[in-house]
Design a protein around this motif. Structure first.
Motif, PDB file in Angstrom:
ATOM      1  N   LEU A  79     -31.881 -47.847   4.215  1.00 29.52           N
ATOM      2  CA  LEU A  79     -30.904 -46.944   3.606  1.00 29.52           C
ATOM      3  C   LEU A  79     -29.618 -46.852   4.409  1.00 29.52           C
ATOM      4  CD1 LEU A  79     -33.338 -44.075   2.565  1.00 29.52           C
ATOM      5  CD2 LEU A  79     -32.273 -45.758   1.055  1.00 29.52           C
ATOM      6  N   GLY A  80     -29.625 -47.414   5.617  1.00 33.37           N
ATOM      7  CA  GLY A  80     -28.447 -47.360   6.474  1.00 33.37           C
ATOM      8  C   GLY A  80     -28.836 -47.634   7.909  1.00 33.37           C
ATOM      9  N   ILE A  81     -27.932 -47.309   8.818  1.00 28.26           N
ATOM     10  CA  ILE A  81     -28.133 -47.539  10.255  1.00 28.26           C
ATOM     11  C   ILE A  81     -27.852 -46.244  11.006  1.00 28.26           C
ATOM     12  CG2 ILE A  81     -27.453 -48.894  12.273  1.00 28.26           C
ATOM     13  CD1 ILE A  81     -26.283 -50.977  10.360  1.00 28.26           C
ATOM     14  N   GLN A  82     -28.742 -45.899  11.916  1.00 31.77           N
ATOM     15  CA  GLN A  82     -28.476 -44.766  12.812  1.00 31.77           C
ATOM     16  C   GLN A  82     -27.926 -45.312  14.130  1.00 31.77           C
ATOM     17  OE1 GLN A  82     -30.700 -40.944  13.039  1.00 31.77           O
ATOM     18  NE2 GLN A  82     -31.495 -41.804  14.939  1.00 31.77           N
ATOM     19  N   PHE A  83     -26.715 -44.862  14.482  1.00 30.09           N
ATOM     20  CA  PHE A  83     -26.063 -45.276  15.726  1.00 30.09           C
ATOM     21  C   PHE A  83     -26.274 -44.196  16.783  1.00 30.09           C
ATOM     22  CE2 PHE A  83     -23.876 -47.872  12.601  1.00 30.09           C
ATOM     23  CZ  PHE A  83     -23.827 -49.095  13.256  1.00 30.09           C
ATOM     24  N   HIS A 157     -35.198 -54.556   5.278  1.00 33.66           N
ATOM     25  CA  HIS A 157     -35.544 -55.224   6.527  1.00 33.66           C
ATOM     26  C   HIS A 157     -36.630 -56.227   6.159  1.00 33.66           C
ATOM     27  CE1 HIS A 157     -34.839 -50.865   7.765  1.00 33.66           C
ATOM     28  NE2 HIS A 157     -33.891 -51.475   8.452  1.00 33.66           N
ATOM     29  N   PHE A 158     -36.554 -57.441   6.671  1.00 36.63           N
ATOM     30  CA  PHE A 158     -37.642 -58.383   6.400  1.00 36.63           C
ATOM     31  C   PHE A 158     -37.759 -59.394   7.525  1.00 36.63           C
ATOM     32  CE2 PHE A 158     -34.076 -60.063   3.643  1.00 36.63           C
ATOM     33  CZ  PHE A 158     -33.768 -61.181   4.414  1.00 36.63           C
ATOM     34  N   ASP A 159     -38.860 -60.114   7.506  1.00 29.24           N
ATOM     35  CA  ASP A 159     -39.097 -61.178   8.469  1.00 29.24           C
ATOM     36  C   ASP A 159     -38.309 -62.399   7.996  1.00 29.24           C
ATOM     37  OD1 ASP A 159     -40.287 -63.543   9.666  1.00 29.24           O
ATOM     38  OD2 ASP A 159     -41.928 -62.255  10.338  1.00 29.24           O
ATOM     39  N   ALA A 160     -37.292 -62.788   8.749  1.00 26.13           N
ATOM     40  CA  ALA A 160     -36.385 -63.858   8.315  1.00 26.13           C
ATOM     41  C   ALA A 160     -37.114 -65.185   8.135  1.00 26.13           C
ATOM     42  CB  ALA A 160     -35.244 -64.008   9.321  1.00 26.13           C
ATOM     43  N   THR A 257     -32.377 -48.746   9.998  1.00 21.96           N
ATOM     44  CA  THR A 257     -32.273 -49.458  11.273  1.00 21.96           C
ATOM     45  C   THR A 257     -31.785 -48.500  12.348  1.00 21.96           C
ATOM     46  OG1 THR A 257     -31.634 -51.467  10.072  1.00 21.96           O
ATOM     47  CG2 THR A 257     -31.210 -51.445  12.422  1.00 21.96           C
ATOM     48  N   ARG A 258     -32.271 -48.697  13.556  1.00 20.45           N
ATOM     49  CA  ARG A 258     -31.729 -47.945  14.691  1.00 20.45           C
ATOM     50  C   ARG A 258     -30.908 -48.879  15.579  1.00 20.45           C
ATOM     51  NH1 ARG A 258     -36.222 -44.776  17.859  1.00 20.45           N
ATOM     52  NH2 ARG A 258     -34.369 -43.995  18.950  1.00 20.45           N
ATOM     53  N   SER A 259     -29.716 -48.444  15.947  1.00 22.69           N
ATOM     54  CA  SER A 259     -28.846 -49.174  16.860  1.00 22.69           C
ATOM     55  C   SER A 259     -28.571 -48.272  18.056  1.00 22.69           C
ATOM     56  CB  SER A 259     -27.535 -49.556  16.165  1.00 22.69           C
ATOM     57  OG  SER A 259     -26.623 -50.108  17.095  1.00 22.69           O
ATOM     58  N   ILE A 260     -29.124 -48.621  19.195  1.00 24.66           N
ATOM     59  CA  ILE A 260     -29.128 -47.735  20.362  1.00 24.66           C
ATOM     60  C   ILE A 260     -28.250 -48.344  21.458  1.00 24.66           C
ATOM     61  CG2 ILE A 260     -30.593 -46.566  22.056  1.00 24.66           C
ATOM     62  CD1 ILE A 260     -32.969 -47.344  20.003  1.00 24.66           C
ATOM     63  N   ALA A 261     -27.141 -47.704  21.751  1.00 25.72           N
ATOM     64  CA  ALA A 261     -26.210 -48.238  22.747  1.00 25.72           C
ATOM     65  C   ALA A 261     -26.737 -47.993  24.158  1.00 25.72           C
ATOM     66  CB  ALA A 261     -24.839 -47.587  22.584  1.00 25.72           C
ATOM     67  N   HIS A 262     -26.563 -49.003  25.010  1.00 22.60           N
ATOM     68  CA  HIS A 262     -26.887 -48.900  26.438  1.00 22.60           C
ATOM     69  C   HIS A 262     -25.596 -49.086  27.238  1.00 22.60           C
ATOM     70  CE1 HIS A 262     -31.208 -48.593  25.896  1.00 22.60           C
ATOM     71  NE2 HIS A 262     -31.146 -49.567  24.987  1.00 22.60           N
ATOM     72  N   SER A 263     -25.708 -49.269  28.531  1.00 23.99           N
ATOM     73  CA  SER A 263     -24.498 -49.261  29.364  1.00 23.99           C
ATOM     74  C   SER A 263     -23.639 -50.509  29.191  1.00 23.99           C
ATOM     75  CB  SER A 263     -24.865 -49.088  30.849  1.00 23.99           C
ATOM     76  OG  SER A 263     -25.685 -50.162  31.280  1.00 23.99           O
ATOM     77  N   ALA A 264     -24.206 -51.606  28.639  1.00 26.56           N
ATOM     78  CA  ALA A 264     -23.399 -52.813  28.425  1.00 26.56           C
ATOM     79  C   ALA A 264     -23.944 -53.604  27.233  1.00 26.56           C
ATOM     80  CB  ALA A 264     -23.396 -53.687  29.675  1.00 26.56           C
ATOM     81  N   ILE A 270     -35.915 -52.576  14.245  1.00 22.41           N
ATOM     82  CA  ILE A 270     -36.012 -52.845  12.814  1.00 22.41           C
ATOM     83  C   ILE A 270     -37.474 -52.757  12.390  1.00 22.41           C
ATOM     84  CG2 ILE A 270     -35.710 -54.624  11.052  1.00 22.41           C
ATOM     85  CD1 ILE A 270     -33.306 -55.631  12.684  1.00 22.41           C
ATOM     86  N   PRO A 271     -37.813 -51.820  11.503  1.00 21.03           N
ATOM     87  CA  PRO A 271     -39.220 -51.653  11.103  1.00 21.03           C
ATOM     88  C   PRO A 271     -39.607 -52.579   9.952  1.00 21.03           C
ATOM     89  CG  PRO A 271     -37.871 -49.916  10.144  1.00 21.03           C
ATOM     90  CD  PRO A 271     -36.940 -50.796  10.917  1.00 21.03           C
ATOM     91  N   LEU A 272     -40.691 -53.334  10.138  1.00 22.62           N
ATOM     92  CA  LEU A 272     -41.255 -54.177   9.090  1.00 22.62           C
ATOM     93  C   LEU A 272     -42.648 -53.658   8.753  1.00 22.62           C
ATOM     94  CD1 LEU A 272     -40.240 -57.664  10.545  1.00 22.62           C
ATOM     95  CD2 LEU A 272     -38.941 -56.226   8.962  1.00 22.62           C
ATOM     96  N   GLN A 273     -43.239 -54.225   7.702  1.00 22.12           N
ATOM     97  CA  GLN A 273     -44.577 -53.760   7.311  1.00 22.12           C
ATOM     98  C   GLN A 273     -45.633 -54.108   8.360  1.00 22.12           C
ATOM     99  OE1 GLN A 273     -45.917 -54.674   3.298  1.00 22.12           O
ATOM    100  NE2 GLN A 273     -43.800 -54.747   2.547  1.00 22.12           N
TER     101      GLN A 273
END
Length: 496
Positions: A79-83, A157-160, A257-264, A270-273
C-alpha cells in the motif's frame, strides 16, 4: 537499406528479459518472432521485490490471473512505503499510493488541511489517507466503489526470481523461443554498425533485426559492443553498494515496505508470503562491506535464510537507451537505487515505450531519438524524486547526511522544493511517474511545512472547514471495520 523488424533477440533472462518477451509477444503477437537467450550459469541480481501500482496494468495486459500470480510468486500487497529515520532519527512518515483527502477543483486538499492547522487542528495529513489507515491496521481487500475518495491503489511485493519463472512459462506458451547459452561473439555490420548476429559458446549463431540487452550491469551489447557511455549520478546519489539477505517471515505480514535510514544508507524490509526480503543500500566511502553486512544482520529481526549477497552499482543512466539496433532494458540501461521501487517499473515502461514507437519498415533515427528523449526525461524525473528524500534531511549524526543536505541539487528539483515551501503548490511534470500526492507526502514527511496555502481554501467558514474535514475523515475510516486482515485476505484469495 533498412531491415524490416521480423525478429527480436533478447539477451538475458531474469525479470527484465521475461517482461520484455511476454509484453512484446502479447501485444505485437505472431507478426514478431522472439528468441530469448539466457544461461542457468549466470545469476540475476534479484533485489527488485517491491513494485508500484502500474505493475497491475502490466499483469492485466498480459491477461494474468491475480490470484494465480499471488500464489506463484509468493506475493503480498503493498500500500506504500514507511520511511523511518529519514528526516531525523526515531521519526517516520508514510508515502502511500493513495491521495490524502479528497480531490478539489483548482485547489489540492492539503491547502484546506494547512489552513486547519493554522486554526489549531492537530490532525495529520495521513489521517485522511485510506492507504495509510489500512496499512497501519494491517488490513486489505479490493474496495468496489465508484467514489474516488475510497480508491485504494496498491502494488505487490514478490519474489523476483519466481516472477521471472512465472513469466517464462507464460511467454513460452505464447511462442517465445528460449535458448540456453552464453554469448561469446557479436557480429556487427561493417557499414551500419548494427548487431547482425550472436555466436554462443556452443557454436550456435543467432541472427536478429532488433536486439534487447537485458544482460545486467555489464551491458554486453549496449556498452561492451557499442560503447554507448554512462551518465554518472553518484554525486547526487552516493550510495554505490547493497547487501541483501532473505530471512524468516514474521507472524504478521505487513502490507507495506519499510525503508529504514542508517548513518550512511538505508535498509529495506519487504514482506513475502514465505520469507522477508532484506537489504542495505550504502555508501562504500562510509561503510566497509563487512560493516554493512554486520549492520544488516544485526537489524533483521528474524532468522537469516541464506548468505549475504553483495551488489556493486553506479547510480546513473546509459547515455542512449536505444543505440543503433540495440535497446537496453533493466540494469543494462541504468540504475536508480530501489528507494521508491522503480526498477521493475523502468523495465515495464521501456518495453511499453518500444511498443508505442515500434519500427514498422525498419529503424529510423527520428524514432530512436524520440525514444531516447522520453527515456532521459523519465530517468531524470525519478532521479529528482529520489534526491528529494536524501537532500531534505535534518540529521546531524553523520557526515553522510550533512553532505547530502548541503549539496547542490538539479535546478528542476530546487524549483519544486522552493515553490512548495513558499506556497504549498506542487505541479506534476508531463509524464512524471509520481503524482502530486507523492511529492506532497515526501516533502511534508521530510520536514517542509509550506508558509502559505491557496486562497480558495478561504472560501468556506472555519465551521464549514472543520465539518468538511470531519466528513472526509469519517468516510476514509468507514471501510476499516469491514476489511479483513492482510494475511486473511491473502489466505482466502490465493485459495480461489
Amino acid at each position: 537499406m533498412k531491415n524490416v523488424i521480423k525478429k527480436v533477440v533478447i539477451v538475458g533472462g531474469g525479470t527484465a528479459g521475461w517482461i520484455s518477451a511476454a509484453l512484446l509477444k502479447r501485444v505485437i503477437g505472431n507478426s514478431l518472432e522472439i528468441e530469448l537467450i539466457e544461461s542457468e550459469a549466470i545469476g540475476t541480481v534479484g533485489v527488485g521485490e517491491a513494485t508500484i501500482p502500474p505493475i497491475r496494468l502490466l499483469n492485466n495486459v498480459l491477461g494474468i490471473n491475480e490470484a494465480e500470480f499471488l500464489r506463484e510468486t509468493k506475493a503480498t500487497i503493498k500500500l506504500g512505503i514507511q520511511f523511518e529515520n529519514w528526516r531525523v532519527k526515531d521519526e517516520s512518515y508514510f508515502h502511500s499510493f493513495g491521495a490524502p483527502g479528497k480531490s478539489m477543483a483548482f485547489c489540492q486538499f492539503h491547502h484546506f488541511w494547512k489552513r486547519s492547522q493554522l486554526l489549531g487542528d492537530t490532525s495529520s495529513l495521513w489521517d485522511y489517507d485510506l492507504n495509510y489507515l489500512c496499512a497501519m491496521q494491517g488490513k486489505f481487500a479490493q474496495i468496489n466503489s465508484k467514489d474516488s475518495i475510497l480508491e485504494l491503489p496498491y502494488a505487490y511485493h514478490f519474489d523476483a526470481s519466481l516472477y521471472a519463472n512465472f513469466l517464462r512459462k507464460f511467454s513460452e506458451k505464447m511462442g517465445v523461443k528460449r535458448t540456453e547459452g552464453i554469448v561469446q561473439q557479436v557480429a556487427l555490420n561493417n557499414e551500419s554498425g548494427f548487431v547482425e548476429s550472436l555466436t554462443l559458446k556452443d557454436g550456435q549463431v543467432i541472427a536478429g533485426d532488433l536486439f534487447i540487452d537485458c544482460s545486467g550491469f555489464k551491458g554486453l551489447l549496449i556498452q561492451q559492443q557499442l560503447g554507448t557511455g554512462y551518465d554518472d549520478w553518484s554525486h547526487w546519489l552516493p550510495c554505490d553498494r547493497a547487501v541483501a539477505i532473505p530471512s524468516e517471515r514474521f507472524e504478521t505480514t505487513l502490507p507495506y515496505t519499510r525503508s529504514i535510514a542508517h548513518s550512511a544508507g538505508w535498509q529495506w524490509r519487504i514482506p513475502l508470503q514465505h520469507r522477508n526480503g532484506n537489504g542495505l543500500v550504502y555508501s562504500s566511502a562510509h561503510y566497509t562491506d563487512a560493516e554493512a553486512t554486520d549492520l544488516l544482520l544485526s537489524n533483521l529481526e528474524s532468522k537469516p535464510l541464506g548468505d549475504p549477497n553483495l551488489i556493486q552499482f553506479k547510480t546513473g543512466r546509459r547515455r542512449k537507451q536505444w543505440n543503433r539496433n540495440v535497446l537496453a532494458v533493466g540494469l543494462s540501461s541504468g540504475f536508480l537505487e530501489p528507494l521508491e521501487s522503480t526498477s521493475i517499473h523502468l523495465i515495464q515502461s521501456a518495453i511499453v515505450r518500444l511498443i508505442h514507437l515500434f519500427p514498422h519498415q525498419g529503424i529510423d533515427n527520428s524514432v530512436v531519438n524520440e525514444y531516447n528523449q522520453q527515456s532521459k526525461v523519465e530517468f531524470e524525473q525519478i532521479r529528482d524524486f529520489l534526491i528529494l528524500h536524501y537532500h531534505l534531511n535534518e540529521r546531524n549524526d553523520s557526515q553522510f547526511w550533512r553532505d547530502l543536505r548541503n549539496m547542490e541539487v538539479p535546478q528542476s528539483l530546487l524549483h519544486k522544493i522552493q515553490l512548495f515551501a513558499d506556497s504549498g503548490k506542487i505541479f506534476r511534470e508531463q509524464n512524471d511517474l509520481f503524482l502530486e500526492s507523492s511529492w506532497i507526502q515526501v516533502m511534508l514527511g521530510q520536514g517542509i511545512i509550506p508558509k502559505d496555502y491557496h486562497p480558495i481554501a478561504n472560501n468556506i467558514s472555519d465551521e464549514k472547514l472543520f465539518e468538511m474535514l470531519k466528513s472526509i475523515k469519517n468516510i476514509k475510516h468507514e471501510p476499516l471495520s469491514k476489511l479483513p486482515s492482510h494475511d486473511d485476505f491473502l489466505k482466502k484469495y490465493c485459495e480461489l
